[in-house]
Design a protein around this motif. Structure first.
Motif, short mmCIF file in Angstrom:
data_model
loop_
_atom_site.label_atom_id
_atom_site.label_comp_id
_atom_site.label_asym_id
_atom_site.label_seq_id
_atom_site.Cartn_x
_atom_site.Cartn_y
_atom_site.Cartn_z
N GLU A 239 0.84 -1.20 0.00
CA GLU A 239 0.00 0.00 0.00
C GLU A 239 0.88 1.25 0.00
OE1 GLU A 239 -2.54 -0.57 3.35
OE2 GLU A 239 -3.66 -2.19 2.41
N ALA A 240 1.75 1.32 -0.97
CA ALA A 240 2.65 2.47 -1.12
C ALA A 240 3.37 2.28 -2.45
CB ALA A 240 3.65 2.53 0.02
N TRP A 241 4.21 3.27 -2.81
CA TRP A 241 5.07 3.13 -3.98
C TRP A 241 6.46 2.73 -3.50
CZ3 TRP A 241 9.70 4.69 -5.97
CH2 TRP A 241 9.91 4.46 -7.34
N THR A 242 7.09 1.77 -4.17
CA THR A 242 8.47 1.41 -3.86
C THR A 242 9.22 1.17 -5.18
OG1 THR A 242 8.28 -1.03 -3.79
CG2 THR A 242 7.67 0.19 -1.79
N ASP A 243 10.51 0.91 -5.05
CA ASP A 243 11.35 0.71 -6.23
C ASP A 243 11.07 -0.61 -6.95
OD1 ASP A 243 12.95 2.98 -6.65
OD2 ASP A 243 14.20 2.51 -4.92
#
Length: 355
Positions: free
Chosen positions: A304-308
């Motif tokens: 529930e987020a943006w990551t690489d």
């Protein structure tokens, strides 16, 4: 640190050694030097470097290649160095959770698995905690995409030992209104641009975000005002207003599709894109991913987020997030990690890569 990193010590002790090397974003040089030197001493690995990013790879000709990636940098130190180990087996210090515990696991696997069941690529990169233009993984993807090639990737971001599949995409827009400036004592001579923003907020309040299921994982979306700018002085009717809206979208949409959805919500208003980043599909149907989830032994969840992981997805490499740290402790003065969790992460990954 003059004697270098000791890759034979317990993974929790290695975590403490890494934490005690200051590596605030764009100041990772010392730690990158230590990582490069430690990996270069291992004859089964090929080691390459670009700036403060280090990549090490096996070349065993296995049927699959797995990429294990983690960033070396931390947020600014908050009076929480050097590290401190308490009697309950909790290691305190800047970067313990985000994400030097994960980096320690990577290094232990790099040193202790000369003949894994899959070819391995270990990526240690810089500047993850600051603006995307400085991100070391982005730089590697632009300059050396072949270094990141693989069938599956694990980003060792803190997940508290859970597999978090893929990630949300994110974009920000400004929804703008215009009016006519006037003295507030004679407000009827002007048009109040801030008042004109009321329908924008009403549409946001009425918006029902999607919940999208992909590979059995549910990605909840969000569309929210995060900033309002407008006005000139306490006695002036404003002639401009901009509401900044952040859309966190499920990875079933491209950036263009997500932007069109936002434009539809604010039809009739000027909508200006300010930044965006794509999501990443979880790819849990891939054999390597399914085997990984089985090895970890806990139900996966949506990130529930943006990551690489999105950078790997853009290269055609399915990726998940998995690490021993607690993500809720990241960037806090009280950042810490349970040493038992670090050892458990190493054990599970070692088992997956040797079974």
């Amino acid at each position: 640190m003059g004697n270098g990193l000791d890759l034979e010590q317990d993974v929790a002790a290695l975590t403490a050694q890494l934490v005690d090397v200051r590596s605030v974003s764009r100041e990772e040089g010392e730690l990158a030097d230590l990582v490069e030197a430690a990996l270069a001493a291992l004859p089964h690995l090929r080691v390459d470097r670009d700036g403060h990013a280090v990549v090490a790879r096996t070349g065993l000709g296995r049927a699959e290649r797995v990429v294990l990636a983690g960033h070396l940098d931390t947020v600014p130190i908050a009076d929480n160095l050097p590290s401190r180990l308490d009697a309950d087996g909790v290691l305190w210090g800047c970067g313990t959770s985000d994400m030097k515990a994960g980096v320690a696991v990577q290094l232990k696997l790099a040193a202790g698995l000369p003949a894994p069941n899959r070819d391995l690529t270990f990526v240690f990169y810089d500047a993850e905690e600051i603006a995307a233009e400085f991100n070391g993984l982005k730089r590697l993807a632009d300059r050396h995409p072949d270094w990141l090639a693989g069938d599956f990737a694990v980003l060792m971001e803190p997940t508290d030992g859970r597999v978090d599949g893929g990630c949300q995409g994110t974009l920000r827009v400004q929804v703008r209104t215009t009016g006519r400036r006037a003295h507030s004592a004679r407000s009827w001579l002007g048009e109040n641009a801030i008042h004109k923003a009321a329908p924008i907020l009403a549409r946001l309040a009425a918006y029902e975000p999607r919940r999208v299921e992909i590979d059995g994982l549910v990605y909840p979306e969000g569309l929210n005002a995060v900033l309002i700018e407008g006005g000139h002085a306490g006695n002036v009717i404003p002639d401009s207003c901009a509401v900044t809206v952040n859309y966190r979208f499920a990875p079933d949409q491209s950036e263009d599709e997500a932007l069109e959805r936002v434009r539809g919500v604010f039809d009739g208003f000027e909508v200006v894109l300010t930044d965006s980043a794509p999501g990443a599909l979880p790819g849990l149907s891939q054999p390597a991913a399914a085997a990984f989830v089985e090895a970890i032994g806990t139900p996966p969840a949506a990130k529930e987020a943006w990551t690489d992981v999105a950078r790997f997805s853009a290269l055609g490499v399915p990726a998940v997030n998995y690490g021993p740290g607690d993500p809720t402790l990241a960037h806090t003065r009280e950042e810490h990690v349970r040493t038992a969790a670090v050892r458990e992460a190493e054990r599970k990954l070692r088992q997956w890569l040797t079974a």
